[in-house]
Design a protein around this motif. Structure first.
Motif, mmCIF file in Angstrom:
data_model
loop_
_atom_site.group_PDB
_atom_site.id
_atom_site.type_symbol
_atom_site.label_atom_id
_atom_site.label_comp_id
_atom_site.label_asym_id
_atom_site.label_seq_id
_atom_site.Cartn_x
_atom_site.Cartn_y
_atom_site.Cartn_z
ATOM 1 N N LEU A 215 -29.972 -57.029 -5.365
ATOM 2 C CA LEU A 215 -30.990 -56.467 -6.253
ATOM 3 C C LEU A 215 -32.392 -56.835 -5.792
ATOM 4 C CD1 LEU A 215 -29.357 -57.127 -9.746
ATOM 5 C CD2 LEU A 215 -29.516 -54.952 -8.524
ATOM 6 N N ASN A 216 -32.565 -58.052 -5.321
ATOM 7 C CA ASN A 216 -33.868 -58.480 -4.824
ATOM 8 C C ASN A 216 -34.263 -57.671 -3.596
ATOM 9 O OD1 ASN A 216 -36.110 -60.503 -4.985
ATOM 10 N ND2 ASN A 216 -35.347 -61.058 -2.958
ATOM 11 N N GLY A 217 -33.284 -57.414 -2.733
ATOM 12 C CA GLY A 217 -33.557 -56.594 -1.555
ATOM 13 C C GLY A 217 -33.944 -55.181 -1.923
ATOM 14 N N ILE A 218 -33.251 -54.613 -2.901
ATOM 15 C CA ILE A 218 -33.573 -53.266 -3.379
ATOM 16 C C ILE A 218 -34.983 -53.236 -3.949
ATOM 17 C CG2 ILE A 218 -33.031 -51.520 -5.121
ATOM 18 C CD1 ILE A 218 -30.076 -52.293 -4.784
ATOM 19 N N ALA A 219 -35.322 -54.244 -4.747
ATOM 20 C CA ALA A 219 -36.645 -54.302 -5.380
ATOM 21 C C ALA A 219 -37.767 -54.366 -4.350
ATOM 22 C CB ALA A 219 -36.712 -55.508 -6.316
ATOM 23 N N PHE A 220 -37.492 -54.995 -3.211
ATOM 24 C CA PHE A 220 -38.511 -55.127 -2.173
ATOM 25 C C PHE A 220 -38.400 -54.064 -1.087
ATOM 26 C CE2 PHE A 220 -39.201 -59.224 -4.115
ATOM 27 C CZ PHE A 220 -40.566 -59.427 -3.940
ATOM 28 N N GLY A 221 -37.582 -53.033 -1.347
ATOM 29 C CA GLY A 221 -37.546 -51.892 -0.450
ATOM 30 C C GLY A 221 -36.762 -52.086 0.827
ATOM 31 N N LEU A 222 -35.846 -53.042 0.860
ATOM 32 C CA LEU A 222 -35.043 -53.247 2.053
ATOM 33 C C LEU A 222 -33.976 -52.165 2.164
ATOM 34 C CD1 LEU A 222 -34.420 -57.121 2.057
ATOM 35 C CD2 LEU A 222 -36.342 -55.842 3.028
ATOM 36 N N THR A 223 -33.563 -51.876 3.378
ATOM 37 C CA THR A 223 -32.470 -50.939 3.604
ATOM 38 C C THR A 223 -31.141 -51.655 3.357
ATOM 39 O OG1 THR A 223 -32.229 -51.508 5.940
ATOM 40 C CG2 THR A 223 -33.834 -49.790 5.389
ATOM 41 N N ASP A 224 -30.075 -50.871 3.258
ATOM 42 C CA ASP A 224 -28.754 -51.473 3.083
ATOM 43 C C ASP A 224 -28.423 -52.393 4.255
ATOM 44 O OD1 ASP A 224 -28.643 -49.935 0.832
ATOM 45 O OD2 ASP A 224 -26.884 -48.754 1.426
ATOM 46 N N GLU A 225 -28.797 -52.005 5.457
ATOM 47 C CA GLU A 225 -28.515 -52.812 6.640
ATOM 48 C C GLU A 225 -29.265 -54.139 6.576
ATOM 49 O OE1 GLU A 225 -29.378 -49.616 6.672
ATOM 50 O OE2 GLU A 225 -27.405 -48.793 7.194
ATOM 51 N N GLU A 226 -30.508 -54.116 6.126
ATOM 52 C CA GLU A 226 -31.291 -55.350 6.015
ATOM 53 C C GLU A 226 -30.717 -56.268 4.934
ATOM 54 O OE1 GLU A 226 -35.780 -53.977 7.311
ATOM 55 O OE2 GLU A 226 -35.027 -53.379 5.348
ATOM 56 N N ILE A 227 -30.254 -55.674 3.853
ATOM 57 C CA ILE A 227 -29.655 -56.468 2.785
ATOM 58 C C ILE A 227 -28.356 -57.107 3.253
ATOM 59 C CG2 ILE A 227 -28.602 -56.364 0.489
ATOM 60 C CD1 ILE A 227 -30.614 -54.138 -0.195
ATOM 61 N N CYS A 228 -27.561 -56.359 4.019
ATOM 62 C CA CYS A 228 -26.292 -56.882 4.528
ATOM 63 C C CYS A 228 -26.500 -58.092 5.440
ATOM 64 C CB CYS A 228 -25.538 -55.795 5.292
ATOM 65 S SG CYS A 228 -24.762 -54.560 4.225
ATOM 66 N N ALA A 229 -27.672 -58.195 6.042
ATOM 67 C CA ALA A 229 -27.967 -59.346 6.895
ATOM 68 C C ALA A 229 -28.144 -60.619 6.069
ATOM 69 C CB ALA A 229 -29.223 -59.081 7.721
ATOM 70 N N ASP A 230 -28.384 -60.447 4.770
ATOM 71 C CA ASP A 230 -28.619 -61.592 3.886
ATOM 72 C C ASP A 230 -27.426 -61.951 3.020
ATOM 73 O OD1 ASP A 230 -31.241 -61.872 4.780
ATOM 74 O OD2 ASP A 230 -32.028 -60.487 3.273
ATOM 75 N N VAL A 231 -26.463 -61.044 2.905
ATOM 76 C CA VAL A 231 -25.319 -61.292 2.037
ATOM 77 C C VAL A 231 -24.064 -60.687 2.653
ATOM 78 C CG1 VAL A 231 -25.812 -59.223 0.678
ATOM 79 C CG2 VAL A 231 -24.457 -61.068 -0.334
ATOM 80 N N ASP A 232 -22.976 -61.436 2.627
ATOM 81 C CA ASP A 232 -21.755 -61.014 3.306
ATOM 82 C C ASP A 232 -20.798 -60.323 2.342
ATOM 83 O OD1 ASP A 232 -19.829 -60.689 5.222
ATOM 84 O OD2 ASP A 232 -18.980 -62.707 4.967
ATOM 85 N N ILE A 233 -21.144 -59.079 1.940
ATOM 86 C CA ILE A 233 -20.265 -58.336 1.037
ATOM 87 C C ILE A 233 -19.957 -56.938 1.554
ATOM 88 C CG2 ILE A 233 -21.006 -59.577 -1.031
ATOM 89 C CD1 ILE A 233 -22.765 -57.167 -1.710
ATOM 90 N N GLY A 234 -20.567 -56.540 2.646
ATOM 91 C CA GLY A 234 -20.274 -55.228 3.213
ATOM 92 C C GLY A 234 -21.213 -54.149 2.708
ATOM 93 N N GLY A 235 -21.460 -53.181 3.567
ATOM 94 C CA GLY A 235 -22.408 -52.124 3.255
ATOM 95 C C GLY A 235 -22.001 -51.237 2.102
ATOM 96 N N GLN A 236 -20.696 -51.019 1.933
ATOM 97 C CA GLN A 236 -20.251 -50.141 0.851
ATOM 98 C C GLN A 236 -20.607 -50.719 -0.508
ATOM 99 O OE1 GLN A 236 -16.189 -48.808 1.074
ATOM 100 N NE2 GLN A 236 -16.157 -48.114 -1.058
ATOM 101 N N LYS A 237 -20.429 -52.023 -0.667
ATOM 102 C CA LYS A 237 -20.749 -52.655 -1.947
ATOM 103 C C LYS A 237 -22.252 -52.625 -2.207
ATOM 104 C CE LYS A 237 -19.420 -54.485 -5.721
ATOM 105 N NZ LYS A 237 -18.528 -53.744 -6.627
ATOM 106 N N VAL A 238 -23.025 -52.850 -1.182
ATOM 107 C CA VAL A 238 -24.484 -52.768 -1.327
ATOM 108 C C VAL A 238 -24.886 -51.375 -1.777
ATOM 109 C CG1 VAL A 238 -26.702 -52.866 -0.116
ATOM 110 C CG2 VAL A 238 -24.941 -54.592 0.350
ATOM 111 N N SER A 239 -24.276 -50.365 -1.167
ATOM 112 C CA SER A 239 -24.558 -48.981 -1.530
ATOM 113 C C SER A 239 -24.161 -48.700 -2.973
ATOM 114 C CB SER A 239 -23.814 -48.034 -0.583
ATOM 115 O OG SER A 239 -24.037 -46.684 -0.938
ATOM 116 N N GLU A 240 -23.028 -49.244 -3.404
ATOM 117 C CA GLU A 240 -22.577 -49.050 -4.781
ATOM 118 C C GLU A 240 -23.558 -49.660 -5.776
ATOM 119 O OE1 GLU A 240 -18.721 -50.745 -5.006
ATOM 120 O OE2 GLU A 240 -17.748 -49.171 -3.808
#
Length: 265
Positions: A215-240
């Motif tokens: 959520l913090n990554g989304i709030a600061f305009g990060l892409t899904d790929e950038e968020i995945c670099a900070d949390v190990d849950i996979g791109g699909q979950k980030v997208s969800e």
């Protein structure tokens, strides 16, 4: 990138929130605050912040159990309010829940609908008591719940002031450590207690720790790929999560209405 890492809550942050609550009381002329006390982290932190702002004697905590409320919460909430010196009331919300569920969908198993009814019955009680005492209702929603739409409209999402709405759940936990919330509450599994066995993280399918990073990554305009670099849950979950935040936007907005200008000065 600025804002990529979650901000760690400090005593200065706590002081700013307490001062905000104090100003709300001064500007509105209210005599105190009504807070639903569940025995969970958010309601405990909200209560302590409000008590520090206007005095514990001006805080009304209402514990509103249902049939799904664990027996231990009766003792936990009473002891906490006694410890902090707030006024403590117990109002059994189950009779109202039974009446509404029987009237609206008799004999239909619908946990989510019952959960919404429960949350709205509790808010009716909080506003009723607040009105009688010239208090305002202090909501207990945090930023994680708000962004995910994990609340009931006109239920736990309704209030006059939301002291912790700007804090992610992990930050609420940090605040709790700073203001002296008992360890027993800080370590408690988050649950709205709306039906038997319900937990926040299981229902959302993600831990608050991981959710807040996303959520913090989304709030600061990060892409899904950038968020995945900070949390190990996979791109699909980030997208969800991103899709859920967008889908629940309507719950964070005022009622939708047409734009008019013919009555404007």
């Amino acid at each position: 990138m600025a804002g990529r890492k979650l901000h760690c809550i400090t005593n200065e942050d706590i002081e700013a929130i307490v001062e905000f609550i104090r100003k709300v009381a001064e500007n509105t002329g209210c005599k105190g605050f009504s807070v639903g006390m569940s025995g969970g982290l958010d309601s405990a932190v909200t209560t302590k912040l409000c008590a520090d702002a206007v005095g514990a004697e001006n805080i009304l905590n209402i514990f509103m159990p249902s049939v799904f409320t664990p027996p231990a919460d009766y003792i936990l909430t009473k002891d906490l309010c006694r410890k902090w010196g707030t006024d403590y009331k117990v109002i059994d919300v189950q009779p109202a829940i039974n009446t509404f569920t029987g009237m609206l969908f008799s004999n239909i198993e619908a946990p989510l609908e019952k959960g919404n009814i429960t949350a709205r019955c509790r808010m009716i009680i909080l506003y009723n008591r607040a009105k009688k005492m010239d208090y305002l209702v202090a909501g207990t929603s945090n930023r994680s719940e708000n962004m995910m739409g994990y609340f009931t409209k006109f239920g736990d999402g309704a209030s006059d002031v939301m002291p912790i709405i700007g804090l992610y759940k992990t930050q609420v936990r940090q605040a709790a450590e700073l203001i002296g919330v008992p360890k027993e509450i800080i370590s408690k599994v988050p649950s709205a207690g709306l039906w038997e066995g319900q937990t926040d993280e299981e229902e959302m399918g993600i831990t608050y720790r991981d959710l807040d990073i996303v959520l913090n990554g989304i709030a600061f305009g990060l892409t899904d790929e950038e968020i995945c670099a900070d949390v190990d849950i996979g791109g699909q979950k980030v997208s969800e999560v991103r899709e859920q935040v967008e889908r629940m936007k309507h719950k964070r907005l005022p009622p939708i209405h047409p734009k008019t200008n013919f009555n404007d000065p």
